[in-house]
Design a protein around this motif. Sequence first.
Motif, mmCIF file in Angstrom:
data_model
loop_
_atom_site.group_PDB
_atom_site.id
_atom_site.type_symbol
_atom_site.label_atom_id
_atom_site.label_comp_id
_atom_site.label_asym_id
_atom_site.label_seq_id
_atom_site.Cartn_x
_atom_site.Cartn_y
_atom_site.Cartn_z
ATOM 1 N N ASP A 80 0.875 -1.182 0.000
ATOM 2 C CA ASP A 80 0.000 0.000 0.000
ATOM 3 C C ASP A 80 0.912 1.232 0.000
ATOM 4 O O ASP A 80 0.978 1.969 0.973
ATOM 5 N N SER A 81 1.605 1.422 -1.120
ATOM 6 C CA SER A 81 2.666 2.430 -1.154
ATOM 7 C C SER A 81 2.163 3.792 -1.600
ATOM 8 O O SER A 81 1.062 3.915 -2.152
ATOM 9 N N TYR A 84 1.908 3.587 -5.605
ATOM 10 C CA TYR A 84 1.004 2.669 -6.306
ATOM 11 C C TYR A 84 -0.179 2.182 -5.473
ATOM 12 O O TYR A 84 -0.972 1.374 -5.948
ATOM 13 N N GLY A 85 -0.296 2.637 -4.225
ATOM 14 C CA GLY A 85 -1.398 2.188 -3.387
ATOM 15 C C GLY A 85 -1.405 0.671 -3.281
ATOM 16 O O GLY A 85 -0.345 0.049 -3.143
ATOM 17 N N GLN A 86 -2.587 0.081 -3.385
ATOM 18 C CA GLN A 86 -2.683 -1.382 -3.314
ATOM 19 C C GLN A 86 -2.780 -1.987 -4.712
ATOM 20 O O GLN A 86 -3.206 -3.123 -4.878
ATOM 21 N N GLU A 87 -2.378 -1.212 -5.710
ATOM 22 C CA GLU A 87 -2.607 -1.649 -7.093
ATOM 23 C C GLU A 87 -1.437 -2.350 -7.756
ATOM 24 O O GLU A 87 -1.574 -2.829 -8.872
ATOM 25 N N ALA A 88 -0.271 -2.348 -7.122
ATOM 26 C CA ALA A 88 0.868 -2.998 -7.795
ATOM 27 C C ALA A 88 0.608 -4.500 -7.863
ATOM 28 O O ALA A 88 0.406 -5.132 -6.831
ATOM 29 N N PRO A 89 0.610 -5.074 -9.065
ATOM 30 C CA PRO A 89 0.356 -6.508 -9.168
ATOM 31 C C PRO A 89 1.496 -7.292 -8.511
ATOM 32 O O PRO A 89 2.646 -6.845 -8.512
#
Lengths: 116, 500
Positions: A80-81, A84-89
Amino acid sequence: MKLITPLIALVISSAIASTAMARDQREYHQMVYDSGCKTCHDQGLKSFPSDTACLQCHDMSDLAKQTARKGHDAKQNPHDSMHYGQEAPCMECHGEHTKKQAICMDCHNFDYPKFN
Amino acid sequence: MQTRRSFLKFGASAATVGALAPLTAHAQSNQVEWDESHEVVIVGSGFAGLAAAVEAAKLGAKDIVIFEKLGVYGGNSTLNAGQACFANTDLQKKLGIEDSAELMVQDQLKSGRGYASEELLRHSAELGPYIYQLTKDCGCVYRDHIINTGGTSATRSHQVIERSGAGFIRPMLKTARSYGVKTKIRHKFEHLITAKDGTVLGIQIRKGYHFSHEDSGKLINVKAEKGVLIATGGFGANVSFRQALDPNLGEEVGCTNARGATGDGLVAMLAEGAMPVHLSFIQSGPWASPDEGGFGYGAGFSLYNFPHSIAIDRNTGQRFMNETADRKTRADLEVQRRDKDGNPNPALLIAPKHEAKKDPSMENVLRYNVAWEFDSVEAIAKHFDLPLAALKQQINDWNQYVKQGEDPQFGKRMNMSTGIYLTAPFIVQRLWPKVHYCQGGIQINTKAEVIAAKNGLPIPRLYAAGEVSGGVHGVSRLGGCSTPECMAFGVTAARSMMKA
């Protein structure tokens, strides 16, 4: 002959590489291997798994909680960066058969001691 | 001039040509097997692509798609200090800063050293306040503090609170999606699909692409009803491409860019006959640290501290540049810092902790071994093997310049560091430039239309915005001036498409 020798070497080394690929696996994924390659390779065995493959078992928001950091470091949570939030695959950072490092490490000297 | 080839059926025949040579292929729309069709097709999810998507949606586009090559959104736009130069904003007025679009253009023309496009710079600068508001409407939040960037005659670099481009990208991505914009990762743009007369009909995309696995995924043809916007960024991460243009920028030179900055979009447009401009003007960032990869934390630290800090050559213990000169001036001087054998001997940025601690960047650089704290000049000299007497003298001289408000040594603008003396304890970071930005690209006009090399006319239904376009900034771009320009031309492309 001179040409053939390196060719043979290439064939042998790629054969070694491909067996290594099949062997290189996480022990805790044994149950997944037992149920067959297609469990993850949902787009055919020669293709990368889809980005939802890992999420059959793993949940990104749970992972985000597990790797949560406090205060200023909260933005360095790889699940959860800030960028990229929680979207990094998953496969951006993790490889089942290939050694990888977190995408964050392209630019930062972060310490993720449990990374694998 | 061009070899015209037409394929009755696309797909298989086009695919076999492979990724090495992005091909130019011509067809009639009814001869192409289209896998998807969209009203507005955008390639790239950085500042330009997202701004275009938001603007197109506002103008009533119903079917907008953004294709992103990587597995994550934002490309290179999410990896920077989150700064944007705008002239004449309410925040500047609140802080008592006098500025104008005209002044911003003049600053940029100077740094462009006679090669910048006044017309394109003016177009971008005049859209500045609109872009500033657009980002705020998307939910981007600016700090109250405006940053001084090199080469500017007024303080105008507005910075989002994250101090990272992520502070623009994530709210803009969210806003675009709220308008129904479709966003797709792992979709790599392969080439344009054009009609015989050159009109762009659509694009071929590699769907399910994994970076650096050029054969991954499958090829699909995507029809674009209103047009295609190429917003794929620069080529800084493509070593062979950049080294062909500038032999000094080989493998051993670092790069701040996202790994995807390989110039695919540029090459595809060149293949279609677009006009290349200034490709050899490749900028290195003078604020980079050799003690971490990419853009990292060091850039933010030096950006904040350059105005009230000094950069020191380790052989002489003396300053060697105006620390707030434009990027090219500084980067060129920094790479000349060498030891006796000619090996890199990175300069030291010495900042006063009492000021550095006001910015969160200090905590980051100290924690991740990108900068270090020293409690005396002696300690710095000992650790980095500097001539102590010369360094002491330099610091004394500098503090005199702060006091008198004038820098006779290098002519630095001293009203940025009024009353900020360089006293212990110190924070020290090493400086070594990294490839950061490509001023060159394909030529566009003030409508964000791509210009054909053969006749100087726009290529119908092909638009470009952001770093992939060239000629805007000339020899050297000023800091904080790409972000607003990317967004301005993204917005412009959307307006052009929706008008056409």
